[in-house]
Design a protein around this motif. Structure first.
Motif, PDB file in Angstrom:
ATOM      1  N   LEU A 185       0.830  -1.205   0.000  1.00  0.00           N
ATOM      2  CA  LEU A 185       0.000   0.000   0.000  1.00  0.00           C
ATOM      3  C   LEU A 185       0.866   1.256   0.000  1.00  0.00           C
ATOM      4  O   LEU A 185       0.491   2.273  -0.600  1.00  0.00           O
ATOM      5  CB  LEU A 185      -0.934  -0.002   1.214  1.00  0.00           C
ATOM      6  CG  LEU A 185      -1.995   1.113   1.248  1.00  0.00           C
ATOM      7  CD1 LEU A 185      -2.846   1.103  -0.018  1.00  0.00           C
ATOM      8  CD2 LEU A 185      -2.880   0.964   2.476  1.00  0.00           C
ATOM      9  N   THR A 186       2.045   1.190   0.639  1.00  0.00           N
ATOM     10  CA  THR A 186       2.928   2.357   0.647  1.00  0.00           C
ATOM     11  C   THR A 186       3.554   2.602  -0.722  1.00  0.00           C
ATOM     12  O   THR A 186       4.117   3.678  -0.962  1.00  0.00           O
ATOM     13  CB  THR A 186       4.044   2.223   1.696  1.00  0.00           C
ATOM     14  OG1 THR A 186       4.894   1.106   1.367  1.00  0.00           O
ATOM     15  CG2 THR A 186       3.467   2.038   3.078  1.00  0.00           C
ATOM     16  N   ILE A 194       0.104   6.483   5.214  1.00  0.00           N
ATOM     17  CA  ILE A 194      -0.310   5.125   5.594  1.00  0.00           C
ATOM     18  C   ILE A 194       0.163   4.781   6.999  1.00  0.00           C
ATOM     19  O   ILE A 194      -0.624   4.349   7.857  1.00  0.00           O
ATOM     20  CB  ILE A 194       0.232   4.094   4.585  1.00  0.00           C
ATOM     21  CG1 ILE A 194      -0.313   4.383   3.182  1.00  0.00           C
ATOM     22  CG2 ILE A 194      -0.147   2.680   5.022  1.00  0.00           C
ATOM     23  CD1 ILE A 194      -1.816   4.443   3.097  1.00  0.00           C
ATOM     24  N   ASN A 197      -1.670   6.875   9.578  1.00  0.00           N
ATOM     25  CA  ASN A 197      -3.046   6.425   9.806  1.00  0.00           C
ATOM     26  C   ASN A 197      -3.094   5.131  10.615  1.00  0.00           C
ATOM     27  O   ASN A 197      -3.989   4.941  11.446  1.00  0.00           O
ATOM     28  CB  ASN A 197      -3.758   6.231   8.464  1.00  0.00           C
ATOM     29  CG  ASN A 197      -4.087   7.541   7.781  1.00  0.00           C
ATOM     30  OD1 ASN A 197      -3.931   8.615   8.370  1.00  0.00           O
ATOM     31  ND2 ASN A 197      -4.537   7.486   6.541  1.00  0.00           N
ATOM     32  N   LEU A 203      -7.230   4.904   9.579  1.00  0.00           N
ATOM     33  CA  LEU A 203      -7.235   4.450   8.189  1.00  0.00           C
ATOM     34  C   LEU A 203      -8.571   4.777   7.528  1.00  0.00           C
ATOM     35  O   LEU A 203      -9.631   4.682   8.161  1.00  0.00           O
ATOM     36  CB  LEU A 203      -6.991   2.944   8.122  1.00  0.00           C
ATOM     37  CG  LEU A 203      -5.566   2.449   8.429  1.00  0.00           C
ATOM     38  CD1 LEU A 203      -5.567   0.939   8.601  1.00  0.00           C
ATOM     39  CD2 LEU A 203      -4.605   2.854   7.314  1.00  0.00           C
ATOM     40  N   ASN A 206     -11.279   2.787   2.302  1.00  0.00           N
ATOM     41  CA  ASN A 206     -10.614   2.090   1.197  1.00  0.00           C
ATOM     42  C   ASN A 206      -9.273   1.496   1.636  1.00  0.00           C
ATOM     43  O   ASN A 206      -8.915   0.382   1.231  1.00  0.00           O
ATOM     44  CB  ASN A 206     -10.402   3.046   0.023  1.00  0.00           C
ATOM     45  CG  ASN A 206     -11.689   3.369  -0.699  1.00  0.00           C
ATOM     46  OD1 ASN A 206     -12.673   2.633  -0.597  1.00  0.00           O
ATOM     47  ND2 ASN A 206     -11.700   4.471  -1.434  1.00  0.00           N
ATOM     48  N   GLN A 207      -8.555   2.238   2.469  1.00  0.00           N
ATOM     49  CA  GLN A 207      -7.287   1.716   2.968  1.00  0.00           C
ATOM     50  C   GLN A 207      -7.505   0.485   3.841  1.00  0.00           C
ATOM     51  O   GLN A 207      -6.757  -0.498   3.742  1.00  0.00           O
ATOM     52  CB  GLN A 207      -6.556   2.804   3.759  1.00  0.00           C
ATOM     53  CG  GLN A 207      -6.046   3.953   2.915  1.00  0.00           C
ATOM     54  CD  GLN A 207      -5.533   5.125   3.740  1.00  0.00           C
ATOM     55  OE1 GLN A 207      -5.573   5.091   4.983  1.00  0.00           O
ATOM     56  NE2 GLN A 207      -5.052   6.172   3.074  1.00  0.00           N
ATOM     57  N   SER A 208      -8.527   0.514   4.662  1.00  0.00           N
ATOM     58  CA  SER A 208      -8.828  -0.636   5.522  1.00  0.00           C
ATOM     59  C   SER A 208      -9.233  -1.848   4.702  1.00  0.00           C
ATOM     60  O   SER A 208      -8.813  -2.983   4.996  1.00  0.00           O
ATOM     61  CB  SER A 208      -9.945  -0.271   6.509  1.00  0.00           C
ATOM     62  OG  SER A 208      -9.560   0.802   7.350  1.00  0.00           O
TER      63      SER A 208
END
Length: 346
Positions: A185-186, A194, A197, A203, A206-208
């Protein structure tokens, strides 16, 4: 660190026998391999953090060593550049770097095999780590191995299995899955965002979702299918293997089949140490997924340390490698290159 070899004696960096093969600065070859793996693994984790390389979806382009890496089409879209200038930018900033990178990887693979996989790939580092931890739990490097490995190691030591090691296997797989999900993700979003969060528990939705789905997928892959992924699903590994198979004289592990009876004194150590679960004594086409880690060569050195004729496995290339490129074992036995024959051909 790249294995080098000669057509007649095997790797120049590993001339010793008895499991003490040494390389540059006197370090064992396998120690060098561990160092290159560890170094590249750290690079994989920290490359996006230090903007060495990543794709930022917020700005919609790559970042390379802190600089924006674009195709340079903004001026063209704004009417400040011609179509010819835009075409040149696409070639110089997109096509040529892609060809150079892919070409280098293919050439190295054509000549030496899947060195990236065995000596650098961060995924394969995880594969080997989980292999050894799982072996301590169930006596096998893979859940799909038909039989348990001998507790004896090529160097004479023992690794006995104990179910209590499951308390290490499962957390290790979970940790690796989470780590890979976060790191990937990074590569797509700013690392500071990231990690910040995650630290503050903020987070986005969408990131979760990405982290949850990716973690689950990696857990399943690392636990059940890590070898299958390396063999059949990894495009980088697959194309390396194709390039390697296309060169009959490429570096390969050679087996001295005329001395096959000497294997009766061994417990198939080379088979058991192979992290890809292959049979190193087979012909090259049956070793399609070999990652050139050299662990089978070291194992044979160790188990045959007292044999005056030396080990049965060693690195070969050029004329010696043609035997390993035969279609089957019977054909391989007929392709025996003597020093006289080799001199005539060379």
């Amino acid at each position: 660190m790249m294995p080098t070899n000669s057509a007649s004696t095997g790797p120049a960096i590993a001339p010793a026998t008895g499991g003490n093969a040494t390389g540059w600065l006197g370090l064992r070859v396998q120690r060098w391999r561990q160092l290159t793996q560890a170094g590249f693994f750290l690079l994989f984790i920290f490359a996006p953090v230090f903007d060495i390389f990543r794709l930022d979806l917020n700005v919609k382009h790559f970042i390379f060593f802190g600089l924006d890496w674009t195709l340079g089409l903004d001026d063209f879209l704004a009417g400040r550049a011609t179509a010819v200038q835009a075409s040149i930018n696409i070639v110089l900033r997109g096509f040529l770097p892609l060809v150079a990178g892919a070409g280098t990887l293919i050439y190295v693979s054509w000549k030496w095999g899947r060195l990236y996989c065995g000596w650098l790939c961060p995924h394969f580092s995880i594969v080997e780590t989980i292999n050894q931890t799982l072996r301590r739990a169930i006596g096998k490097q893979s859940l799909w191995d038909a039989k348990r490995m001998p507790s004896r190691n090529p160097d004479g030591s023992e690794t006995k299995h104990d179910a209590i090691w499951w308390f290490a296997v499962v957390p290790l797989v979970i940790f690796c899955a989470v780590l890979w999900a976060v790191v990937l993700l990074t590569y797509l979003l700013p690392p500071a965002e990231i990690y910040g969060n995650i630290w503050h528990g903020t987070l986005t939705r969408n990131q979760s979702i990405f982290l949850g789905v990716a973690t689950l997928a990696f857990f399943v892959e690392f636990m059940f299918a890590r070898h299958l992924f390396c063999r059949y699903a990894c495009a980088v590994g697959f194309f390396q293997s194709l390039a390697w198979m296309g060169n009959d004289k490429a570096m390969v592990v050679g087996f001295k089949r005329e001395r096959a009876k000497d294997c009766s004194t061994c417990f198939s150590a080379c088979d058991h140490v192979c992290p890809m679960r292959l049979n190193p004594r087979n012909v090259k086409r049956m070793m399609f997924a070999c990652v050139q880690c050299g662990q089978c060569v070291d194992a044979c050195d160790q188990t045959q340390a007292d044999n005056p004729n030396g080990s049965l496995l060693n690195w070969v290339h050029d004329l010696r490698a043609e035997s390993e490129a035969a279609f089957n074992v019977r054909a391989a036995r007929t392709i025996m290159i003597t020093p006289v024959d080799a001199g005539k051909k060379e």
